[in-house]
Design a protein around this motif. Structure first.
Motif, PDB file in Angstrom:
ATOM      1  N   SER A   1      -7.144   0.796  10.391  1.00  0.00           N
ATOM      2  CA  SER A   1      -6.414   2.106  11.322  1.00  0.00           C
ATOM      3  C   SER A   1      -5.126   0.808  12.260  1.00  0.00           C
ATOM      4  N   ASP A   2      -5.321  -0.083  13.164  1.00  0.00           N
ATOM      5  CA  ASP A   2      -4.297  -0.638  13.433  1.00  0.00           C
ATOM      6  C   ASP A   2      -2.987  -0.288  12.816  1.00  0.00           C
ATOM      7  N   LEU A   3      -2.747  -0.557  11.530  1.00  0.00           N
ATOM      8  CA  LEU A   3      -1.052  -0.919  10.487  1.00  0.00           C
ATOM      9  C   LEU A   3      -1.484   0.711  10.558  1.00  0.00           C
ATOM     10  N   LYS A   4      -2.055   1.446  10.307  1.00  0.00           N
ATOM     11  CA  LYS A   4      -1.123   3.254   9.543  1.00  0.00           C
ATOM     12  C   LYS A   4      -1.374   3.765  11.482  1.00  0.00           C
ATOM     13  N   ALA A   5      -1.356   3.069  12.177  1.00  0.00           N
ATOM     14  CA  ALA A   5      -0.911   3.495  13.373  1.00  0.00           C
ATOM     15  C   ALA A   5       0.422   3.120  13.947  1.00  0.00           C
ATOM     16  N   ILE A   6       0.335   1.722  13.067  1.00  0.00           N
ATOM     17  CA  ILE A   6       2.166   1.090  13.721  1.00  0.00           C
ATOM     18  C   ILE A   6       3.214   1.912  13.222  1.00  0.00           C
ATOM     19  N   THR A   7       2.725   1.741  11.674  1.00  0.00           N
ATOM     20  CA  THR A   7       3.597   2.645  10.897  1.00  0.00           C
ATOM     21  C   THR A   7       3.841   3.423  11.196  1.00  0.00           C
ATOM     22  N   ASN A   8       2.724   4.542  11.427  1.00  0.00           N
ATOM     23  CA  ASN A   8       3.883   6.708  11.890  1.00  0.00           C
ATOM     24  C   ASN A   8       3.915   6.021  12.587  1.00  0.00           C
ATOM     25  N   LYS A   9       3.917   5.184  13.963  1.00  0.00           N
ATOM     26  CA  LYS A   9       4.510   5.449  14.993  1.00  0.00           C
ATOM     27  C   LYS A   9       5.833   5.135  14.723  1.00  0.00           C
ATOM     28  N   TRP A  10       6.569   4.315  14.379  1.00  0.00           N
ATOM     29  CA  TRP A  10       7.793   4.079  13.884  1.00  0.00           C
ATOM     30  C   TRP A  10       8.280   5.043  12.430  1.00  0.00           C
ATOM     31  N   GLN A  11       7.738   4.909  12.160  1.00  0.00           N
ATOM     32  CA  GLN A  11       8.371   5.804  10.924  1.00  0.00           C
ATOM     33  C   GLN A  11       8.734   7.162  11.157  1.00  0.00           C
TER      34      GLN A  11
ATOM     35  N   SER B   1      11.182  13.042   4.711  1.00  0.00           N
ATOM     36  CA  SER B   1      10.165  12.572   6.074  1.00  0.00           C
ATOM     37  C   SER B   1       9.328  11.734   5.338  1.00  0.00           C
ATOM     38  N   PHE B   2       8.381  11.275   6.299  1.00  0.00           N
ATOM     39  CA  PHE B   2       7.414  10.235   5.996  1.00  0.00           C
ATOM     40  C   PHE B   2       5.863  10.991   6.842  1.00  0.00           C
ATOM     41  N   CYS B   3       4.596  11.455   6.361  1.00  0.00           N
ATOM     42  CA  CYS B   3       3.498  11.522   6.566  1.00  0.00           C
ATOM     43  C   CYS B   3       2.226  11.348   5.868  1.00  0.00           C
ATOM     44  N   LEU B   4       1.611  10.832   7.287  1.00  0.00           N
ATOM     45  CA  LEU B   4       0.677   9.664   6.773  1.00  0.00           C
ATOM     46  C   LEU B   4      -0.575  10.434   6.334  1.00  0.00           C
ATOM     47  N   VAL B   5      -1.076  10.149   5.298  1.00  0.00           N
ATOM     48  CA  VAL B   5      -2.094  10.609   4.494  1.00  0.00           C
ATOM     49  C   VAL B   5      -3.405  10.314   4.786  1.00  0.00           C
ATOM     50  N   ASP B   6      -4.445  10.721   4.987  1.00  0.00           N
ATOM     51  CA  ASP B   6      -6.079  10.393   5.222  1.00  0.00           C
ATOM     52  C   ASP B   6      -5.996   9.578   6.324  1.00  0.00           C
ATOM     53  N   ALA B   7      -6.195   9.166   7.473  1.00  0.00           N
ATOM     54  CA  ALA B   7      -5.504   9.063   8.628  1.00  0.00           C
ATOM     55  C   ALA B   7      -6.732   7.785   8.656  1.00  0.00           C
ATOM     56  N   GLN B   8      -8.106   8.570   8.352  1.00  0.00           N
ATOM     57  CA  GLN B   8      -9.540   7.884   9.171  1.00  0.00           C
ATOM     58  C   GLN B   8     -10.017   6.910   7.761  1.00  0.00           C
ATOM     59  N   ASN B   9      -9.281   6.951   6.361  1.00  0.00           N
ATOM     60  CA  ASN B   9      -9.828   5.932   5.664  1.00  0.00           C
ATOM     61  C   ASN B   9      -9.682   4.740   5.718  1.00  0.00           C
ATOM     62  N   ASP B  10     -10.735   3.696   5.540  1.00  0.00           N
ATOM     63  CA  ASP B  10     -10.520   2.328   6.048  1.00  0.00           C
ATOM     64  C   ASP B  10     -10.102   1.510   4.541  1.00  0.00           C
ATOM     65  N   ASP B  11      -9.973   1.301   3.276  1.00  0.00           N
ATOM     66  CA  ASP B  11      -9.086   1.093   3.187  1.00  0.00           C
ATOM     67  C   ASP B  11      -8.410   1.505   2.187  1.00  0.00           C
ATOM     68  N   ILE B  12      -7.837   3.334   1.839  1.00  0.00           N
ATOM     69  CA  ILE B  12      -6.572   3.626   1.347  1.00  0.00           C
ATOM     70  C   ILE B  12      -5.492   4.048   2.131  1.00  0.00           C
ATOM     71  N   PHE B  13      -4.770   2.514   1.663  1.00  0.00           N
ATOM     72  CA  PHE B  13      -2.803   3.574   3.162  1.00  0.00           C
ATOM     73  C   PHE B  13      -2.525   4.200   2.054  1.00  0.00           C
ATOM     74  N   ALA B  14      -2.843   5.916   2.403  1.00  0.00           N
ATOM     75  CA  ALA B  14      -1.532   7.005   1.900  1.00  0.00           C
ATOM     76  C   ALA B  14      -0.545   7.412   2.746  1.00  0.00           C
ATOM     77  N   TYR B  15       0.333   7.798   1.564  1.00  0.00           N
ATOM     78  CA  TYR B  15       1.536   8.828   2.439  1.00  0.00           C
ATOM     79  C   TYR B  15       2.025   9.335   1.567  1.00  0.00           C
ATOM     80  N   THR B  16       3.146  10.672   1.984  1.00  0.00           N
ATOM     81  CA  THR B  16       3.258  10.729   1.883  1.00  0.00           C
ATOM     82  C   THR B  16       5.352  11.031   1.846  1.00  0.00           C
ATOM     83  N   ARG B  17       6.234  10.974   1.059  1.00  0.00           N
ATOM     84  CA  ARG B  17       7.647  11.669   1.508  1.00  0.00           C
ATOM     85  C   ARG B  17       8.178  12.415   0.528  1.00  0.00           C
TER      86      ARG B  17
END
Length: 355
Positions: free
Chosen positions: A107-117, A293-309
């Motif tokens: 969740s830390d990595l997702k929040a930071i990446t989503n914030k800047w993207q 554009s960048f869109c975070l996918v499945d933000a609550q998942n603790d195993d998978i980091f997924a996003y769309t462009r």
């Protein structure tokens, strides 16, 4: 431009505000980071860069507020083109500084990446994408797994995660090979970095009898010491990894005989060729992978980091598993991927469509 946001200082040489006099982690950065004339100086630099049609990259520690950073990299500001911020590389620093432990979470990595993207895309800014440099340890060891079974697939996973984001990717020497941290069995006598050694001397002086604390600290050095990125570059399997015929400042990593440039260039299953494929994808799908554009996918998942462009009718879905175990993942219904065409994978048994 190293620590470029330190070029303007508070006048009068004021004392720092120290809330805990015994703490060694009071920087007083309010007096030397983001000073009163910072943007005046950056505009002068930007004007000079523009004369030569050059682009600029600034390192900016101790500032993570998007509203502050956009003042330096906004398209209409004419200051810097992009900056290296520290949000990701600081996410595993504990409450007592860099070498104190902290368990980072997905969740830390997702929040930071989503914030800047998201922020840069929405505010005409631009990201510098990096995970490693001369001051940071090796990604595959720090946040992945450098076990022989997983090192290559983990290094490729991080390449996919980083290389398909919006911004300019920066690779540090050896990252394109999946080079790893100093082996766990190396003694402290092998380290050369003063940041590490000075801190270790302080620890020995104050905790000489605390075996558990000493081992915990040594483990943190293995994760985060700058020496992890400063072992000699691994060119081939000859003596000293082909870096020198003399004696290097520190010995090469134990895995140099298999993890080296000569073994990887031209091998389609290697980390090097995976990075090359990622960079070709960025060029061949420029609209969506560079400017989309960048869109975070499945933000609550603790195993998978997924996003769309996304760009126009084009959508590319990126899915990365950060764990050593297999993870099952169901694509959310809100993700609209109408054609299933696999562009890149770090597993050779999965077929990738020709570009």
């Amino acid at each position: 431009m190293d620590v470029i946001n330190f070029i303007s200082k508070a006048s009068g040489l004021p004392n720092a505000t120290v809330s805990d006099p015994s703490s060694k982690y009071q920087h007083g950065c309010e007096h030397y980071a983001n000073g009163p004339q910072l943007h005046e100086y950056l505009q002068q630099i930007g004007s000079l860069m523009n004369e030569y049609n050059a682009f600029s990259v600034g390192e900016m520690p101790w500032v993570s507020e998007p509203e502050e950073i956009i003042k330096s990299v906004g398209f209409d500001r004419a200051e810097l083109n992009m900056i290296l911020n520290f949000d990701i590389v600081d996410m595993d620093h504990g409450s007592k500084g860099k070498f104190s432990p902290k368990q980072w979470s997905m969740s830390d990595l997702k929040a930071i990446t989503n914030k800047w993207q998201s922020f840069m895309y929405q505010n005409d800014g631009w990201n510098a994408l990096y995970l490693e440099n001369h001051d940071q340890s090796r990604t595959v060891s720090r946040w992945g797994s450098d076990k022989p079974k997983f090192r290559n697939v983990a290094a490729k996973m991080f390449a996919t995660f980083l290389g398909l984001q919006s911004g300019t990717p920066f690779l540090y020497q050896g990252q394109e090979l999946g080079m790893s941290n100093i082996p766990e069995d190396w003694e402290m006598t092998e380290y050369r970095d003063l940041e590490t050694l000075n801190r270790w001397r302080e620890i020995i002086a104050s905790h000489a009898d605390d075996v558990r604390f000493l081992e915990t600290t040594k483990q943190q050095y293995r994760f985060k010491s700058r020496d992890n990125a400063r072992t000699p570059m691994q060119w081939d399997s000859s003596a000293h990894a082909g870096f020198t015929t003399g004696k290097p400042w520190m010995r090469v990593n134990n895995n140099y005989s298999t993890c080296n440039a000569a073994a990887q260039v031209g091998d389609p299953t290697s980390v090097f060729e995976h990075w090359a494929h990622i960079l070709r994808l960025r060029k061949d799908h420029r609209d969506v992978l560079v400017y989309g554009s960048f869109c975070l996918v499945d933000a609550q998942n603790d195993d998978i980091f997924a996003y769309t462009r996304r760009f126009g009718e084009q959508t590319i879905l990126v899915v990365a598993n950060s764990k050593e175990r297999e993870a099952r993942w169901t694509m959310p219904k809100l993700v609209d991927v109408r054609e299933e065409k696999l562009l890149v994978s770090n597993y050779p048994h999965l077929r990738v469509e020709a570009l």
